[in-house]
Design an enzyme around this catalytic site. Structure first.
Site, mmCIF file in Angstrom:
data_model
loop_
_atom_site.group_PDB
_atom_site.id
_atom_site.type_symbol
_atom_site.label_atom_id
_atom_site.label_comp_id
_atom_site.label_asym_id
_atom_site.label_seq_id
_atom_site.Cartn_x
_atom_site.Cartn_y
_atom_site.Cartn_z
ATOM 1 N N CYS A 9 32.513 41.515 41.454
ATOM 2 C CA CYS A 9 33.361 40.376 41.099
ATOM 3 C C CYS A 9 34.328 40.154 42.254
ATOM 4 O O CYS A 9 34.096 40.629 43.367
ATOM 5 C CB CYS A 9 34.067 40.588 39.760
ATOM 6 N N ASN A 12 37.427 43.497 41.666
ATOM 7 C CA ASN A 12 36.926 44.790 41.196
ATOM 8 C C ASN A 12 37.945 45.516 40.322
ATOM 9 O O ASN A 12 38.071 46.735 40.375
ATOM 10 C CB ASN A 12 36.471 45.656 42.375
ATOM 11 N N CYS A 14 38.569 43.892 36.887
ATOM 12 C CA CYS A 14 38.316 43.432 35.512
ATOM 13 C C CYS A 14 36.825 43.382 35.196
ATOM 14 O O CYS A 14 36.299 44.234 34.488
ATOM 15 C CB CYS A 14 38.933 42.046 35.272
ATOM 16 N N ARG A 15 36.156 42.364 35.712
ATOM 17 C CA ARG A 15 34.769 42.113 35.310
ATOM 18 C C ARG A 15 33.785 43.157 35.804
ATOM 19 O O ARG A 15 33.011 43.703 35.007
ATOM 20 C CB ARG A 15 34.323 40.720 35.778
ATOM 21 N N SER A 16 33.767 43.441 37.096
ATOM 22 C CA SER A 16 32.751 44.371 37.598
ATOM 23 C C SER A 16 32.965 45.808 37.134
ATOM 24 O O SER A 16 31.984 46.483 36.801
ATOM 25 C CB SER A 16 32.587 44.273 39.112
ATOM 26 N N ASP A 124 36.773 35.145 34.555
ATOM 27 C CA ASP A 124 37.666 36.209 34.979
ATOM 28 C C ASP A 124 38.849 36.322 34.010
ATOM 29 O O ASP A 124 39.713 35.442 33.964
ATOM 30 C CB ASP A 124 38.173 35.927 36.393
#
Length: 150
Positions: A9, A12, A14-16, A124
């Site tokens: 993301c 690095n 939150c999402r990934s 995000d």
């Protein structure tokens, strides 16, 4: 054979990392041999733990992200992983900019593995503040990716 999957993301945090943590746990439950990692296309948070609200929301669902630390995506990741997963089109464009000539490593959008959710990216939550939506999407896409790799 072990499949090596990298989730990417922007920052690095939150999402990934949530994708990495959730996918590795669900893959282990499914008996799928995988090596996971996550990275960001920016260097803003290198060395940082996942964003506290994201980490707490994941933990409420039973996914512990506390061992993860942010790092930046590099061109060498194309050689280290069998599949690179971006969270949105912007991430994928930034990934492709670093693709070495001749690299055949597939790079895909995570939501491609969960077409039933009707989303073309994982928003995000650092900006949307909707950690529940992010986790729902990540769990659905993780289950789809497990089916794809099985």
């Amino acid at each position: 054979m072990m499949t090596r999957v990298l989730f990417v993301c922007l920052g690095n945090i939150c999402r990934s990392p949530s994708a990495e943590g959730i996918f590795r746990d669900l893959a282990a439950e499914a008996g799928l041999a995988v090596l996971t990692d996550s990275a960001g296309t920016s260097d803003w948070h290198v060395g940082s733990a996942p964003y506290a609200p994201m980490k707490e929301a994941a933990l409420e669902r039973g996914f512990d992200l506390s061992d993860l630390r942010a790092r930046q995506f590099i061109a060498g990741d194309f050689d280290q992983f069998d599949l690179i997963i971006g969270m949105d089109d912007s991430n994928l464009e930034n990934i492709e900019r670093l693709r070495p000539a001749g690299s055949q490593t597939p790079a895909r959008i995570f939501t491609d593995f969960a077409p039933e959710i009707g989303m073309d990216h994982v928003p995000d939550p650092y900006y949307t503040r909707d950690f529940t939506q992010t986790l729902d999407l990540v769990q659905a896409a993780s289950r789809g990716l497990i089916k794809h790799l099985s």
